[in-house]
Scaffold this motif. Structure first.
Motif, PDB file in Angstrom:
ATOM      1  N   CYS A 189      59.617  67.882  54.683  1.00 14.10           N
ATOM      2  CA  CYS A 189      58.893  68.983  54.040  1.00 14.10           C
ATOM      3  C   CYS A 189      58.009  69.716  55.048  1.00 14.10           C
ATOM      4  N   GLY A 190      58.031  71.051  54.993  1.00 14.83           N
ATOM      5  CA  GLY A 190      57.199  71.839  55.904  1.00 14.83           C
ATOM      6  C   GLY A 190      55.724  71.635  55.652  1.00 14.83           C
ATOM      7  N   GLY A 191      55.308  71.631  54.375  1.00 17.95           N
ATOM      8  CA  GLY A 191      53.902  71.430  54.061  1.00 17.95           C
ATOM      9  C   GLY A 191      53.407  70.060  54.468  1.00 17.95           C
ATOM     10  N   CYS A 192      54.232  69.020  54.243  1.00 19.74           N
ATOM     11  CA  CYS A 192      53.851  67.671  54.675  1.00 19.74           C
ATOM     12  C   CYS A 192      53.763  67.595  56.198  1.00 19.74           C
ATOM     13  N   SER A 193      54.581  68.380  56.859  1.00 20.60           N
ATOM     14  CA  SER A 193      54.522  68.418  58.326  1.00 20.60           C
ATOM     15  C   SER A 193      53.203  69.005  58.800  1.00 20.60           C
ATOM     16  N   TRP A 194      52.664  69.980  58.059  1.00 23.54           N
ATOM     17  CA  TRP A 194      51.339  70.515  58.396  1.00 23.54           C
ATOM     18  C   TRP A 194      50.285  69.422  58.271  1.00 23.54           C
TER      19      TRP A 194
ATOM     20  N   LYS B  14      57.477  64.749  45.230  1.00 26.45           N
ATOM     21  CA  LYS B  14      56.106  65.247  45.259  1.00 26.45           C
ATOM     22  C   LYS B  14      55.385  64.635  46.463  1.00 26.45           C
ATOM     23  N   HIS B  15      54.419  65.367  46.989  1.00 23.66           N
ATOM     24  CA  HIS B  15      53.613  64.826  48.074  1.00 23.66           C
ATOM     25  C   HIS B  15      52.313  64.269  47.482  1.00 23.66           C
ATOM     26  N   GLY B  16      51.582  63.552  48.291  1.00 24.58           N
ATOM     27  CA  GLY B  16      50.304  63.028  47.830  1.00 24.58           C
ATOM     28  C   GLY B  16      49.799  61.935  48.753  1.00 24.58           C
ATOM     29  N   ALA B  17      48.663  61.373  48.393  1.00 26.76           N
ATOM     30  CA  ALA B  17      48.060  60.279  49.155  1.00 26.76           C
ATOM     31  C   ALA B  17      47.600  59.202  48.187  1.00 26.76           C
ATOM     32  N   SER B  18      48.007  57.970  48.446  1.00 24.28           N
ATOM     33  CA  SER B  18      47.582  56.815  47.662  1.00 24.28           C
ATOM     34  C   SER B  18      46.676  55.938  48.514  1.00 24.28           C
ATOM     35  N   VAL B  19      45.697  55.316  47.862  1.00 24.74           N
ATOM     36  CA  VAL B  19      44.786  54.410  48.549  1.00 24.74           C
ATOM     37  C   VAL B  19      44.922  53.021  47.930  1.00 24.74           C
ATOM     38  N   PHE B  20      45.018  52.025  48.794  1.00 20.79           N
ATOM     39  CA  PHE B  20      45.129  50.642  48.360  1.00 20.79           C
ATOM     40  C   PHE B  20      44.030  49.810  49.037  1.00 20.79           C
ATOM     41  N   ILE B  21      43.605  48.756  48.363  1.00 21.30           N
ATOM     42  CA  ILE B  21      42.643  47.817  48.927  1.00 21.30           C
ATOM     43  C   ILE B  21      43.149  46.418  48.612  1.00 21.30           C
ATOM     44  N   ARG B  22      42.923  45.493  49.514  1.00 20.99           N
ATOM     45  CA  ARG B  22      43.424  44.140  49.276  1.00 20.99           C
ATOM     46  C   ARG B  22      42.300  43.120  49.266  1.00 20.99           C
ATOM     47  N   ASP B  23      42.519  42.067  48.515  1.00 13.88           N
ATOM     48  CA  ASP B  23      41.649  40.901  48.490  1.00 13.88           C
ATOM     49  C   ASP B  23      42.528  39.729  48.873  1.00 13.88           C
ATOM     50  N   GLY B  24      42.503  39.353  50.152  1.00 12.61           N
ATOM     51  CA  GLY B  24      43.474  38.389  50.645  1.00 12.61           C
ATOM     52  C   GLY B  24      44.855  39.007  50.615  1.00 12.61           C
ATOM     53  N   ASN B  25      45.786  38.367  49.900  1.00 13.27           N
ATOM     54  CA  ASN B  25      47.142  38.887  49.787  1.00 13.27           C
ATOM     55  C   ASN B  25      47.366  39.669  48.498  1.00 13.27           C
ATOM     56  N   THR B  26      46.331  39.832  47.699  1.00  9.45           N
ATOM     57  CA  THR B  26      46.437  40.574  46.450  1.00  9.45           C
ATOM     58  C   THR B  26      46.083  42.028  46.703  1.00  9.45           C
ATOM     59  N   ILE B  27      46.962  42.929  46.288  1.00 12.96           N
ATOM     60  CA  ILE B  27      46.811  44.364  46.582  1.00 12.96           C
ATOM     61  C   ILE B  27      46.485  45.124  45.306  1.00 12.96           C
ATOM     62  N   TYR B  28      45.567  46.074  45.422  1.00 18.83           N
ATOM     63  CA  TYR B  28      45.184  46.933  44.308  1.00 18.83           C
ATOM     64  C   TYR B  28      45.323  48.390  44.736  1.00 18.83           C
ATOM     65  N   ARG B  29      45.691  49.242  43.774  1.00 21.94           N
ATOM     66  CA  ARG B  29      45.728  50.677  44.020  1.00 21.94           C
ATOM     67  C   ARG B  29      44.445  51.271  43.456  1.00 21.94           C
ATOM     68  N   SER B  30      43.740  52.034  44.276  1.00 22.71           N
ATOM     69  CA  SER B  30      42.427  52.528  43.864  1.00 22.71           C
ATOM     70  C   SER B  30      42.394  54.024  43.573  1.00 22.71           C
ATOM     71  N   TYR B  31      43.302  54.796  44.208  1.00 17.27           N
ATOM     72  CA  TYR B  31      43.161  56.250  44.097  1.00 17.27           C
ATOM     73  C   TYR B  31      44.472  56.932  44.441  1.00 17.27           C
TER      74      TYR B  31
ATOM     75  N   ALA C 166      49.184  67.548  45.097  1.00 17.68           N
ATOM     76  CA  ALA C 166      49.055  69.006  45.029  1.00 17.68           C
ATOM     77  C   ALA C 166      48.023  69.493  46.058  1.00 17.68           C
ATOM     78  N   ARG C 167      47.034  70.301  45.634  1.00 18.77           N
ATOM     79  CA  ARG C 167      46.049  70.839  46.572  1.00 18.77           C
ATOM     80  C   ARG C 167      45.004  69.804  46.981  1.00 18.77           C
ATOM     81  N   GLY C 168      45.070  68.623  46.373  1.00 22.40           N
ATOM     82  CA  GLY C 168      44.118  67.579  46.740  1.00 22.40           C
ATOM     83  C   GLY C 168      44.251  67.094  48.165  1.00 22.40           C
ATOM     84  N   VAL C 169      45.391  67.371  48.814  1.00 27.85           N
ATOM     85  CA  VAL C 169      45.578  66.924  50.193  1.00 27.85           C
ATOM     86  C   VAL C 169      45.233  68.007  51.210  1.00 27.85           C
TER      87      VAL C 169
END
Length: 229
Positions: free
Chosen positions: A90-95, A160-177, A181-184
């Protein structure tokens, strides 16, 4: 010979310019404080456990979502739009990739940044070579994985494009955010990426939950080749 006058903002005296600038900066500072408050609210969002195991293809072979953290507590995944049958990314993702910060600054805050796309790894590597991206942002293929579908960036309507945020507690992974769209659009500096994470910039001025890691501002950041020295 005819000439076309180019558009130009109003030209005023130095005194008028200073007055207009001072009035504008009041509004700009208010926006900065509002953004800080929004980031503080983001840091207090709940998280959801990632229950499924995912396999990605990287330069060193197959890896798990946990591996993408590279031992750090937080992980930012940029969902780069690149379907398996596309001839180029994607051109926009390349930006967005053009503007990505040097990862060393994020690593110093216990945070990893990677890109993930559905296209096969061979296509990703060819496109990275074409783009000549200077910073070593890891790029993984989720080809033949449910990852893109489960996080909502591949749907019946397409990619779709976007950004996901993950946090881990040891080997347990959580998605936080997640933002798309224009959020990136404003992503690029280490500050804008850190603001997406549960721990934020990890500086003492931030309004964060009790126990969050924090240090004094301007004391931890270095030139990207000086961390660990």
């Amino acid at each position: 010979m005819t000439t076309t006058k180019q558009p130009l903002p109003s030209v005023v005296s130095l005194e008028e310019w200073k007055l207009a600038l001072d009035q504008f900066l009041v509004k700009e500072k208010a926006l900065t404080r509002a953004r800080d408050a929004l980031s503080a609210e983001r840091r207090k969002l709940p998280v959801v456990k990632v229950a499924k195991n995912y396999t990605f293809q990287g330069e060193s072979g197959p890896v798990s979502l946990l591996d993408l953290f590279e031992g750090r507590r937080q992980l930012i995944v940029y969902h780069f739009m690149y379907a398996p049958d596309w001839k180029a990314g994607c051109g926009g993702c390349s930006w967005v990739a053009d503007a990505m910060t040097h990862p060393a600054h994020l690593h110093a805050r216990d945070t990893s940044l990677v890109m993930v796309s559905r296209a096969p790894l061979e296509k990703l590597e060819q496109y990275r070579s074409r783009m000549g991206w200077a910073y070593p942002i890891p790029w993984y293929s989720s080809y033949e994985s449910d990852f893109n579908y489960d996080v909502g960036v591949t749907t019946a309507e397409g990619e779709k494009h976007g950004a996901s945020v993950f946090i881990r507690d040891g080997n347990t992974i959580y998605r936080s955010y997640f933002t798309g769209a224009r959020g990136v659009e404003y992503l690029g500096s280490l500050w804008t990426y850190l603001d997406l994470t549960p721990f934020g910039r990890q500086e003492t001025w931030e309004d964060s939950p009790e126990g969050w890691p924090q240090t004094e501002p301007y004391g931890w950041n270095r030139r990207h080749d000086e961390y660990g020295v």
